[in-house]
Design a protein around this motif. Structure first.
Motif, PDB file in Angstrom:
ATOM      1  N   VAL A 190       1.003  -1.094   0.039  1.00 26.93           N
ATOM      2  CA  VAL A 190       0.006   0.142  -0.083  1.00 26.93           C
ATOM      3  C   VAL A 190       0.891   1.324  -0.130  1.00 26.93           C
ATOM      4  N   LEU A 191       0.738   2.289  -0.867  1.00 24.30           N
ATOM      5  CA  LEU A 191       1.413   3.600  -0.887  1.00 24.30           C
ATOM      6  C   LEU A 191       0.315   4.558  -0.331  1.00 24.30           C
ATOM      7  N   THR A 192       0.651   5.107   0.711  1.00 22.80           N
ATOM      8  CA  THR A 192      -0.306   6.043   1.399  1.00 22.80           C
ATOM      9  C   THR A 192      -0.243   7.480   0.692  1.00 22.80           C
ATOM     10  N   GLY A 193      -1.217   8.169   1.709  1.00 23.10           N
ATOM     11  CA  GLY A 193      -1.377   9.525   0.966  1.00 23.10           C
ATOM     12  C   GLY A 193      -0.333  10.088   1.903  1.00 23.10           C
ATOM     13  N   GLY A 194      -0.241  11.448   1.376  1.00 23.24           N
ATOM     14  CA  GLY A 194       0.639  12.613   2.017  1.00 23.24           C
ATOM     15  C   GLY A 194       0.761  13.807   1.162  1.00 23.24           C
ATOM     16  N   ASP A 195       1.677  14.692   1.469  1.00 22.25           N
ATOM     17  CA  ASP A 195       1.927  15.672   0.651  1.00 22.25           C
ATOM     18  C   ASP A 195       2.332  15.397  -0.909  1.00 22.25           C
ATOM     19  N   ASP A 196       2.653  16.755  -1.443  1.00 26.20           N
ATOM     20  CA  ASP A 196       2.786  16.627  -2.889  1.00 26.20           C
ATOM     21  C   ASP A 196       4.296  16.092  -3.533  1.00 26.20           C
ATOM     22  N   PRO A 197       4.153  15.446  -4.741  1.00 27.95           N
ATOM     23  CA  PRO A 197       5.422  15.274  -5.254  1.00 27.95           C
ATOM     24  C   PRO A 197       6.272  16.181  -5.822  1.00 27.95           C
ATOM     25  N   GLU A 198       7.637  16.097  -6.015  1.00 29.35           N
ATOM     26  CA  GLU A 198       8.245  16.963  -6.493  1.00 29.35           C
ATOM     27  C   GLU A 198       8.483  16.594  -7.896  1.00 29.35           C
ATOM     28  N   MET A 199       8.096  17.550  -9.031  1.00 29.88           N
ATOM     29  CA  MET A 199       7.722  17.238 -10.313  1.00 29.88           C
ATOM     30  C   MET A 199       9.154  17.246 -11.278  1.00 29.88           C
ATOM     31  N   GLU A 200      10.128  17.880 -10.683  1.00 32.47           N
ATOM     32  CA  GLU A 200      11.326  17.837 -11.688  1.00 32.47           C
ATOM     33  C   GLU A 200      11.778  16.613 -12.139  1.00 32.47           C
ATOM     34  N   PRO A 201      11.965  15.434 -11.483  1.00 27.89           N
ATOM     35  CA  PRO A 201      12.284  14.156 -11.957  1.00 27.89           C
ATOM     36  C   PRO A 201      11.567  13.646 -12.955  1.00 27.89           C
ATOM     37  N   ASP A 239      -2.369  17.528 -12.352  1.00 29.63           N
ATOM     38  CA  ASP A 239      -3.003  18.682 -12.211  1.00 29.63           C
ATOM     39  C   ASP A 239      -2.492  19.192 -10.593  1.00 29.63           C
ATOM     40  N   GLN A 240      -1.573  19.892 -10.662  1.00 31.77           N
ATOM     41  CA  GLN A 240      -0.649  20.273  -9.567  1.00 31.77           C
ATOM     42  C   GLN A 240      -1.565  21.295  -8.710  1.00 31.77           C
ATOM     43  N   TRP A 241      -2.629  21.908  -9.125  1.00 28.08           N
ATOM     44  CA  TRP A 241      -3.149  23.151  -8.259  1.00 28.08           C
ATOM     45  C   TRP A 241      -4.737  22.929  -8.709  1.00 28.08           C
ATOM     46  N   MET A 242      -5.527  22.041  -8.159  1.00 30.69           N
ATOM     47  CA  MET A 242      -6.878  22.054  -8.629  1.00 30.69           C
ATOM     48  C   MET A 242      -7.768  23.265  -8.514  1.00 30.69           C
ATOM     49  N   THR A 249     -13.609  23.882 -10.765  1.00 32.23           N
ATOM     50  CA  THR A 249     -14.574  24.792  -9.714  1.00 32.23           C
ATOM     51  C   THR A 249     -15.066  24.278  -8.811  1.00 32.23           C
ATOM     52  N   THR A 250     -15.138  23.038  -8.568  1.00 32.91           N
ATOM     53  CA  THR A 250     -15.643  22.273  -7.450  1.00 32.91           C
ATOM     54  C   THR A 250     -14.722  21.662  -6.641  1.00 32.91           C
ATOM     55  N   HIS A 251     -13.396  22.115  -6.755  1.00 30.00           N
ATOM     56  CA  HIS A 251     -12.268  21.872  -5.832  1.00 30.00           C
ATOM     57  C   HIS A 251     -12.512  21.513  -4.550  1.00 30.00           C
ATOM     58  N   GLU A 252     -13.340  22.301  -3.823  1.00 29.17           N
ATOM     59  CA  GLU A 252     -13.578  22.180  -2.348  1.00 29.17           C
ATOM     60  C   GLU A 252     -14.165  21.108  -2.129  1.00 29.17           C
ATOM     61  N   GLU A 253     -15.044  20.435  -2.925  1.00 28.48           N
ATOM     62  CA  GLU A 253     -15.527  19.128  -2.807  1.00 28.48           C
ATOM     63  C   GLU A 253     -14.756  17.779  -2.551  1.00 28.48           C
ATOM     64  N   ARG A 288      -5.468  18.244  -2.982  1.00 27.83           N
ATOM     65  CA  ARG A 288      -5.529  19.453  -3.892  1.00 27.83           C
ATOM     66  C   ARG A 288      -4.903  19.242  -5.430  1.00 27.83           C
ATOM     67  N   GLN A 289      -4.362  18.007  -5.347  1.00 32.21           N
ATOM     68  CA  GLN A 289      -3.851  17.735  -6.694  1.00 32.21           C
ATOM     69  C   GLN A 289      -4.498  16.544  -7.316  1.00 32.21           C
TER      70      GLN A 289
END
Length: 226
Positions: free
Chosen positions: A65-76, A129-132, A137-141, A167-168
């Motif tokens: 299982v790969l779990t949730g967390g913060d956002d990946p660095e995209m440069e790689p 999509d790095q910043w929904m 428009t419904t990103h808060e949902e 958020r991504q």
């Protein structure tokens, strides 16, 4: 006398905070309820050992299982990281990229949750999509453990309501197939039905009330890992 078959060992990726490997217990409890033995995986402090550590871990595991967390660095992955994101711990990303890559190569049963789904998409050639808030428009949902419906594509998942906090989102599933979307079109699940079990979900099944979209996914993972 018949000897019972050993319970499958299911690795759980962990985050790093203040020098400690941490993961929410809900992941481990879902695996226990499903009949597996949870094994917490700590990323190596030295990122040069990430591939070796992932290889050795997967030699002993029956599922992952790969779990949730913060956002990946995209440069790689050939893109610039949006400065508004919260980057995952620098020792975590190389380890989880290696875990996902090797698990896919070996056809190890794999369930990827939220960030984990995004990592799986990236290692198979997809994109994010790095910043929904800029694009949906419904990103808060999708934020704050909000509950919303999903619509399956194909036969792999049922319709129902899920609990999300992100958020991504995956914008391109790469070599994988889109298996469900939210009502607003956001990709909610990707996978490869041709493998034993490879599924990424943008929601948190360990916090989802629907059995088939919650604990049932861990049961499918453990079943494929036996």
């Amino acid at each position: 006398m018949t000897t019972a078959a050993p319970l499958p060992l299911i690795g759980i990726s962990s985050d790093v905070h203040d020098g400690r490997a941490r993961v929410k217990r809900t992941y481990a409890e879902s695996i226990r309820r499903a009949g597996g033995v949870p094994v917490i995986l700590s990323p190596p402090e030295d990122v040069r050992h990430a591939d070796e550590a992932a290889t050795r871990a997967l030699e002993h595991l029956d599922g992952l299982v790969l779990t949730g967390g913060d956002d990946p660095e995209m440069e790689p992955f050939g893109a610039a990281t949006d400065p508004r994101t919260t980057r995952m711990h620098p020792s975590r990303q190389p380890f989880e990229v290696a875990l996902a890559t090797i698990a896919l190569e070996r056809d190890t049963p794999l369930l990827c949750v939220c960030l984990g789904m995004q990592i799986m998409a990236l290692v198979t050639g997809g994109g994010l999509d790095q910043w929904m808030p800029d694009s949906v428009t419904t990103h808060e949902e999708h934020w704050g453990d909000r509950v919303h419906p999903i619509v399956p594509e194909g036969d792999g998942l049922p319709a129902g309501e899920v609990t999300s906090h992100h958020r991504q989102a995956v914008s391109d599933p790469g070599a994988l197939r889109v298996m469900a979307r939210a009502h607003d079109g956001v990709i909610e699940a990707i996978g490869d039905p041709g493998r034993r079990f490879v599924l990424g979900v943008q929601w948190h099944p360990e916090r989802t009330a629907s059995h088939d979209l919650g604990d049932g996914l861990y049961e499918r993972l453990v079943g494929a890992s036996r």
